[in-house]
Every structure is written in structure tokens, then in C-alpha cells.
Scaffold this active site. Structure first.
Site, PDB file in Angstrom:
ATOM      1  CG  ASP A 138     -25.640  67.874  22.973  1.00 35.02           C
ATOM      2  OD1 ASP A 138     -26.691  67.277  22.644  1.00 35.02           O
ATOM      3  OD2 ASP A 138     -25.306  68.966  22.492  1.00 35.02           O
ATOM      4  CB  CYS A 191     -23.513  67.055  20.093  1.00 35.29           C
ATOM      5  SG  CYS A 191     -23.118  68.774  19.741  1.00 35.29           S
ATOM      6  CB  SER A 230     -13.742  80.127  17.220  1.00 29.37           C
ATOM      7  OG  SER A 230     -12.961  81.035  16.458  1.00 29.37           O
ATOM      8  CG  HIS A 261     -15.605  67.961  17.992  1.00 26.70           C
ATOM      9  ND1 HIS A 261     -14.424  68.289  18.634  1.00 26.70           N
ATOM     10  CD2 HIS A 261     -16.598  68.520  18.736  1.00 26.70           C
ATOM     11  CE1 HIS A 261     -14.710  68.997  19.715  1.00 26.70           C
ATOM     12  NE2 HIS A 261     -16.010  69.158  19.805  1.00 26.70           N
TER      13      HIS A 261
END
Length: 397
Positions: free
Chosen positions: A74, A77, A304, A326
Site C-alpha cells: 500500500d 498509505c 484503534s 504510525h
């Protein structure tokens, strides 16, 4: 904390994490990276965990070489976030309509727009360079050129996995918009193509791990990869910018009376390559699951879907190659999370958040991630916290 230095074959492994808490698979990946002949430094972030190809949460500095698998599939990202003039008092009691409007405006999962988004018709979108960007598609690998129509329609879409769009409140009850996405299918196909090309090259045949195959400077293969890599990174940046513009448009329409204004958007890649200079040497710095945290650089470190996130400012720590984590980082695999947790657990851990609570996102349950507060605390010498956010809406792919 400051970093812990572990021995490595060519360079020491600088870890902003307790090595005893890192799974052996990830540690072995890091030791393997440290054997590469071209490596000049390796920094490991507190959200470190095993990843496909290379360790998530690693910063790899090489001279005259780059490893496409270490960037990941990805390409580009990253995250975008913006503070609004709205406050918690402006929000309705039921947030389901707002979540629905966001999902209608921005395709999620494998979805795409019916027609390519025209940025020229979008409020406040900077179109300078847009035509040149798409003009350069003719120069990317032939193997993906048939994907151009899909790539144009996926521009401004979320994707799946851990990608998300969130409506958040900071500790002063100001509303923030935030999203996480990358270069969609076109980035993945470009990455897969070049990883395959690298693994065939003669200089990579004796490597300890075939996933660490590199391109080396002044070769046609390196030139081709750099061209496609930087194009895909730009695609990812535009993708987030268009989604943010669509998101802002939803908010303007839903809160017309408030006449919403927006601060400057913060945006950062966390799967990418940058050309940077350290100790008098030009290096290619690969951040896989890491953001740039140069002095004064704004960044975004999400937790999260039920915990919250942080807006940070970099302190410019060169020992980490001006990097920071990150996100919270996974502490268990997706399959392990599905085996261990139920939808009831998901409902409990996302109480108070307007979001999906079905079996399709159990692998994204907060307990599958490391505690974000701990991850932030482990990098106090890398970033300072500017704002702490807590989501009230989370749209998953």
C-alpha cells in the site's frame, strides 16, 4: 523513553520499544534487514510488529538502494486530519444519519465512484498539478496500464482493512475530521510488479531473505521503480485530499446553520520512501509503518476504532531518522483476533462510537492493538502531543 540499541550485522538496531515485548518473527526480520550491504541505519518504532515483506514500524536508511517489499504494497498509505469550527454542542444525539451520509459520499471496501471525481468542482481543492499527475500515468509499468479507468474511479475512495474515516472530538470538545487510506489497487499492483522484478535480479540471489530484494542506484530497474513509487505516493496523497474534500462537503451540508470552517489539513504518509540527508550522506529512507517527525512536522498517530488518536509535532530526533510511529500497532494477527473475540466483545469495546459492530470488523477490535497511550509514552523524545482525539463516528472499509 530513549532507544535501546541491539546488535546488528551491518548496523545497530535502534529500538523505541522493549525488545522483550517484540515477537521473535519481527525481531528476525529486523536482524535480516541489518545484514543488507547497502544499509546505513535501522530505527524501530514502539508500534513494531511482524509484517509481510518487512517489519511494520521500521525505518530503513540505505545508500544507493531501496527495498520495494520494505515499502509494502500500500504505497503512500497515510493519514489526514483537520480541525473544524464545530464543537460537541453542535452534534445531534443520534449520529447514525451523519455516518450514513459519509458512507454515501465516499465509497468503502472495494467500492469505487461511478464516474471519476472532478476535483475542479470540489470546494477548496487545489488542482495545480492534477493534469500533469495523470499525464505521467503513461510512464508507469506497462503491466498496470490497463487499470487506468479503475484507478481514476478509485481516486477518492477508502479501501478496506484498517482504513477508516472518523469524526472526532479533542479534549476541548472541538470537532476534527480524520481519515486513513493509501494508493488503493493501483498502488498494490505497482508494488507487486516491482517486488517480483527485484527478486529476479542477480545481486539479490544470495540474500538471507528473498523479501529483502533491492534495486540499486544507476540501473534501469531502480529508475523504473522510483518513477512508479513516487507516482503511487502522489496518488495516495491525492486520494486522501479528495476524500477529505468530500468529507468536508458532507459536514457543510449537514451543519449548514453552523457555517463550518476548517483549519489547514494535516497530512502524512506512513508507508513510503523519501530522499533525505544524514551525516553528509544522501540516503533513501523507507518508512513502513512510521511517519516523518522532523522538527516542527505535524503528524497523526491513530489508535484503534474504540480508543482515540493523537495529533503530534516532530522533535527532529536524527537517531530515529526524524521518524515516529504510525499508530498503536497490532499485538495480534487478524486471524488471532477473529478466533479470540466476538461481536459482543466488539460492541463492548466500541461503546459510544457510531460504527460497524458486525463480524466483518472483529479483526479491527481495539484489543487487537497495543495501548495507544503506551506507544505515545515510548516516543516522548520523538514527538510532542498537540491534541488528543476520541472518535464518535468511525467508518470502516
Amino acid at each position: 523513553m530513549s532507544y535501546v540499541e541491539m546488535p546488528g550485522a551491518k548496523v545497530p538496531i535502534r529500538m523505541w520499544a522493549d525488545p522483550a515485548t517484540v515477537e521473535e518473527g519481527a525481531m528476525q526480520q529486523l536482524r535480516n534487514v541489518a545484514t543488507l550491504p547497502w544499509i546505513k541505519g535501522l530505527a524501530v518504532m514502539p508500534d513494531v510488529h511482524y509484517g509481510k515483506g518487512a517489519t511494520v514500524g521500521s525505518v530503513i536508511a540505505m545508500h544507493g538502494a531501496v527495498c520495494p517489499a520494505a515499502v509494502g504494497v500500500d504505497i503512500g498509505c497515510g493519514m489526514s486530519a483537520v480541525k473544524t469550527s464545530l464543537t460537541a454542542n453542535d452534534l445531534p444525539g443520534d449520529l447514525s444519519r451523519l455516518r450514513s451520509k459519509i458512507e454515501q459520499a465516499i465509497p468503502v471496501g472495494r467500492g469505487m465512484h461511478d464516474e471519476a471525481v472532478d476535483p475542479g468542482r470540489m470546494h477548496g481543492f487545489a488542482t495545480a498539478g492534477w493534469a500533469d499527475f495523470w499525464g505521467r500515468f503513461d510512464g508507469v509499468a506497462d503491466s498496470v496500464k490497463f487499470r487506468q479507468e479503475r484507478a481514476t474511479k478509485q481516486m477518492g475512495t477508502l479501501g478496506s482493512g484498517n482504513h477508516f474515516i472518523e469524526f472526532c472530538l479533542d479534549e476541548s470538545d472541538s470537532v476534527w475530521l480524520m481519515l486513513h487510506s493509501g494508493s488503493r489497487n493501483i498502488g498494490k499492483e505497482l508494488a507487486d510488479h516491482h517486488i517480483g522484478q527485484a527478486q529476479k535480479l542477480p545481486h539479490n540471489q544470495g540474500l538471507i531473505d528473498r523479501d529483502l530484494a533491492v534495486f540499486i542506484a544507476d540501473t534501469p530497474q531502480m529508475a523504473a521503480y522510483r518513477n512508479d513509487l513516487f507516482w503511487a505516493q502522489e496518488y495516495a496523497k491525492y486520494n486522501r485530499a479528495i476524500m477529505m474534500a468530500l468529507f468536508q462537503d458532507v459536514v457543510r451540508k449537514e451543519f449548514k446553520k453552523a457555517r463550518v470552517t476548517f483549519d489547514e489539513v494535516i497530512s502524512c504518509h506512513h508507508n513510503y520512501v523519501a530522499e533525505e540527508r544524514y551525516e553528509g550522506m544522501d540516503l533513501l529512507v523507507t518508512r513502513k509503518g512510521a511517519i516523518r517527525a522532523g522538527s516542527g512536522d505535524f503528524g497523526i498517530i491513530p489508535g484503534s476504532m474504540g480508543t482515540g488518536s493523537y495529533i503530534v509535532k516532530g522533535l527532529g530526533n536524527e537517531a530515529s531518522f526524524n521518524s515516529a510511529s504510525h499508530g498503536a500497532g497490532r499485538r495480534m494477527s487478524r486471524n488471532a483476533a477473529k478466533r479470540r473475540f466476538s461481536t459482543r466483545d466488539l460492541e463492548e469495546q466500541t461503546r459510544g462510537v457510531e460504527c460497524r459492530k458486525d463480524s466483518g470488523v472483529v479483526d479491527e477490535i481495539p484489543a487487537a492493538y497495543k495501548p495507544i497511550e503506551q506507544v505515545i509514552d515510548q516516543q516522548r523524545d520523538l514527538v510532542e502531543v498537540v491534541a488528543k482525539l476520541k472518535q464518535v463516528i468511525c467508518v470502516k472499509g
